[in-house]
Design a protein around this motif. Structure first.
Motif, mmCIF file in Angstrom:
data_model
loop_
_atom_site.group_PDB
_atom_site.id
_atom_site.type_symbol
_atom_site.label_atom_id
_atom_site.label_comp_id
_atom_site.label_asym_id
_atom_site.label_seq_id
_atom_site.Cartn_x
_atom_site.Cartn_y
_atom_site.Cartn_z
ATOM 1 N N SER A 2 -18.079 2.149 56.078
ATOM 2 C CA SER A 2 -18.399 3.509 56.507
ATOM 3 C C SER A 2 -18.207 3.671 58.003
ATOM 4 O O SER A 2 -18.428 2.743 58.777
ATOM 5 C CB SER A 2 -19.857 3.831 56.142
ATOM 6 O OG SER A 2 -20.282 4.999 56.791
ATOM 7 N N LEU A 3 -17.816 4.868 58.406
ATOM 8 C CA LEU A 3 -17.678 5.144 59.830
ATOM 9 C C LEU A 3 -19.036 5.190 60.513
ATOM 10 O O LEU A 3 -19.118 5.207 61.739
ATOM 11 C CB LEU A 3 -16.938 6.460 60.047
ATOM 12 C CG LEU A 3 -15.482 6.466 59.603
ATOM 13 C CD1 LEU A 3 -14.848 7.788 59.975
ATOM 14 C CD2 LEU A 3 -14.704 5.323 60.202
ATOM 15 N N SER A 4 -20.120 5.184 59.743
ATOM 16 C CA SER A 4 -21.439 5.148 60.343
ATOM 17 C C SER A 4 -21.854 3.738 60.736
ATOM 18 O O SER A 4 -22.854 3.544 61.409
ATOM 19 C CB SER A 4 -22.484 5.734 59.369
ATOM 20 O OG SER A 4 -22.228 7.104 59.148
ATOM 21 N N ASP A 129 -8.120 11.802 60.849
ATOM 22 C CA ASP A 129 -9.127 11.838 59.779
ATOM 23 C C ASP A 129 -10.381 11.084 60.190
ATOM 24 O O ASP A 129 -11.502 11.505 59.882
ATOM 25 C CB ASP A 129 -8.554 11.237 58.495
ATOM 26 C CG ASP A 129 -7.497 12.122 57.848
ATOM 27 O OD1 ASP A 129 -7.376 13.299 58.232
ATOM 28 O OD2 ASP A 129 -6.784 11.614 56.955
ATOM 29 N N ALA A 130 -10.207 9.957 60.901
ATOM 30 C CA ALA A 130 -11.368 9.196 61.371
ATOM 31 C C ALA A 130 -12.202 10.023 62.340
ATOM 32 O O ALA A 130 -13.437 10.043 62.257
ATOM 33 C CB ALA A 130 -10.912 7.897 62.025
ATOM 34 N N ARG A 133 -14.111 12.690 60.429
ATOM 35 C CA ARG A 133 -15.258 12.164 59.682
ATOM 36 C C ARG A 133 -16.444 11.887 60.602
ATOM 37 O O ARG A 133 -17.595 12.154 60.232
ATOM 38 C CB ARG A 133 -14.859 10.906 58.909
ATOM 39 C CG ARG A 133 -13.986 11.185 57.690
ATOM 40 C CD ARG A 133 -13.898 9.987 56.773
ATOM 41 N NE ARG A 133 -13.197 8.856 57.384
ATOM 42 C CZ ARG A 133 -11.889 8.657 57.313
ATOM 43 N NH1 ARG A 133 -11.116 9.536 56.684
ATOM 44 N NH2 ARG A 133 -11.344 7.595 57.865
ATOM 45 N N ALA A 136 -17.970 15.221 61.380
ATOM 46 C CA ALA A 136 -18.710 15.725 60.218
ATOM 47 C C ALA A 136 -20.024 14.974 60.036
ATOM 48 O O ALA A 136 -21.072 15.582 59.744
ATOM 49 C CB ALA A 136 -17.848 15.609 58.962
ATOM 50 N N ASP A 137 -20.001 13.647 60.206
ATOM 51 C CA ASP A 137 -21.226 12.853 60.087
ATOM 52 C C ASP A 137 -22.259 13.296 61.119
ATOM 53 O O ASP A 137 -23.454 13.396 60.825
ATOM 54 C CB ASP A 137 -20.918 11.367 60.287
ATOM 55 C CG ASP A 137 -20.218 10.735 59.100
ATOM 56 O OD1 ASP A 137 -20.140 11.383 58.039
ATOM 57 O OD2 ASP A 137 -19.739 9.586 59.235
ATOM 58 N N THR A 140 -23.742 16.682 60.195
ATOM 59 C CA THR A 140 -24.714 16.515 59.119
ATOM 60 C C THR A 140 -26.041 15.983 59.648
ATOM 61 O O THR A 140 -27.114 16.378 59.184
ATOM 62 C CB THR A 140 -24.164 15.552 58.048
ATOM 63 O OG1 THR A 140 -22.972 16.107 57.490
ATOM 64 C CG2 THR A 140 -25.176 15.315 56.940
#
Length: 261
Positions: A2-4, A129-130, A133, A136-137, A140
């Motif tokens: 995950s990118l997190s 895209d990375a 994301r 977006a994370d 959120t």
């Protein structure tokens, strides 16, 4: 992965400190001089593959240090900008340049539409895209986000010396740049200028437009002259100097948000 997570990496991009909660998202589009083997070194001599034409020396190290200091995510390209310049849209010739200053790039000459599209799909799009994301994370999670892109530039270009040491660049949204430039007197030893050595008219603000302006996020591009980034000590000094500009600017932009330690 995950990118997190604290770090994510593949052949074309890396995400460092993806879970950072500071107020910035740091980008470094020219972080690497790596040329994937499928491109046969683009026909370049070794010296050219490691020159400033292929990447921005010192930029990745400074970007990582800023990511740590501001507790902010970093998305960096892991591919040379001579393969694909992730700060350029696919339709422009400079995205896959046939020549960079005085350096000819044989592997970029006469590319077919299919060859260009392969690089768009395998280098540029995954990087974008990375970034999307991570944004977006953060949205959120309710985190404030300002885009900071880190670059370095050569002190001599086509034989002309560039006296500017730190360039603060912006496109139509100048909020972040204005806030940083207001702090420039705190660095009296440095020549800090707006939209120098490049500006929007040079086609260098694609990332600011795509990831910042289109998302309504404050954004800025920082250019550091690369003769000020010759070793780890100079990279650390420049990081501290940039933080002198960045921290107060983020505080102005996000007075109630997270700006990093």
């Amino acid at each position: 992965m995950s990118l997190s997570d604290s770090a994510a990496h593949n052949e074309v991009f890396e995400v460092i400190n993806g879970a950072g909660r500071g107020g910035a998202l740091i980008l470094c589009e020219h972080a690497s001089h790596h040329i994937p083997s499928r491109y046969s070194d683009l026909g370049l001599a070794e010296a050219d593959r490691h020159s400033h034409a292929a990447w921005d020396p010192g930029a990745r190290a400074v970007a990582i240090a800023l990511s740590q200091a501001l507790d902010s995510p970093l998305v960096a390209s892991s591919v040379s900008r001579l393969v694909y310049d992730c700060n350029r849209p696919p339709e422009v010739a400079s995205a896959m340049p046939e020549k960079s200053e005085l350096i000819e790039v044989p592997g970029n000459k006469g590319l077919s539409a299919e060859q260009r599209q392969e690089r768009v799909q395998t280098v540029y799009q995954p990087f974008c895209d990375a970034v999307a994301r991570v944004i977006a994370d953060r949205q959120t999670a309710g985190l404030e986000t300002a885009i900071v892109t880190i670059h370095s530039f050569t002190p001599v270009y086509y034989g002309v010396h560039r006296p500017v040491e730190i360039g603060i660049l912006h496109d139509s949204d100048s909020r972040f740049a204005d806030a940083m430039l207001a702090q420039a007197p705190a660095l009296p030893q440095r020549r800090v200028e707006r939209n120098t050595p490049y500006g929007p008219e040079d086609g260098v603000t694609h990332s600011l437009q795509l990831h910042g302006i289109k998302n309504g996020l404050a954004n800025v591009m920082i250019e550091v002259r690369n003769d000020l980034l010759r070793n780890t000590a100079e990279e650390a000094q420049m990081t501290d100097e940039l933080l002198t500009l960045l921290r107060p600017a983020l505080a102005v932009l996000q007075p109630k948000g997270e700006t990093g330690a």
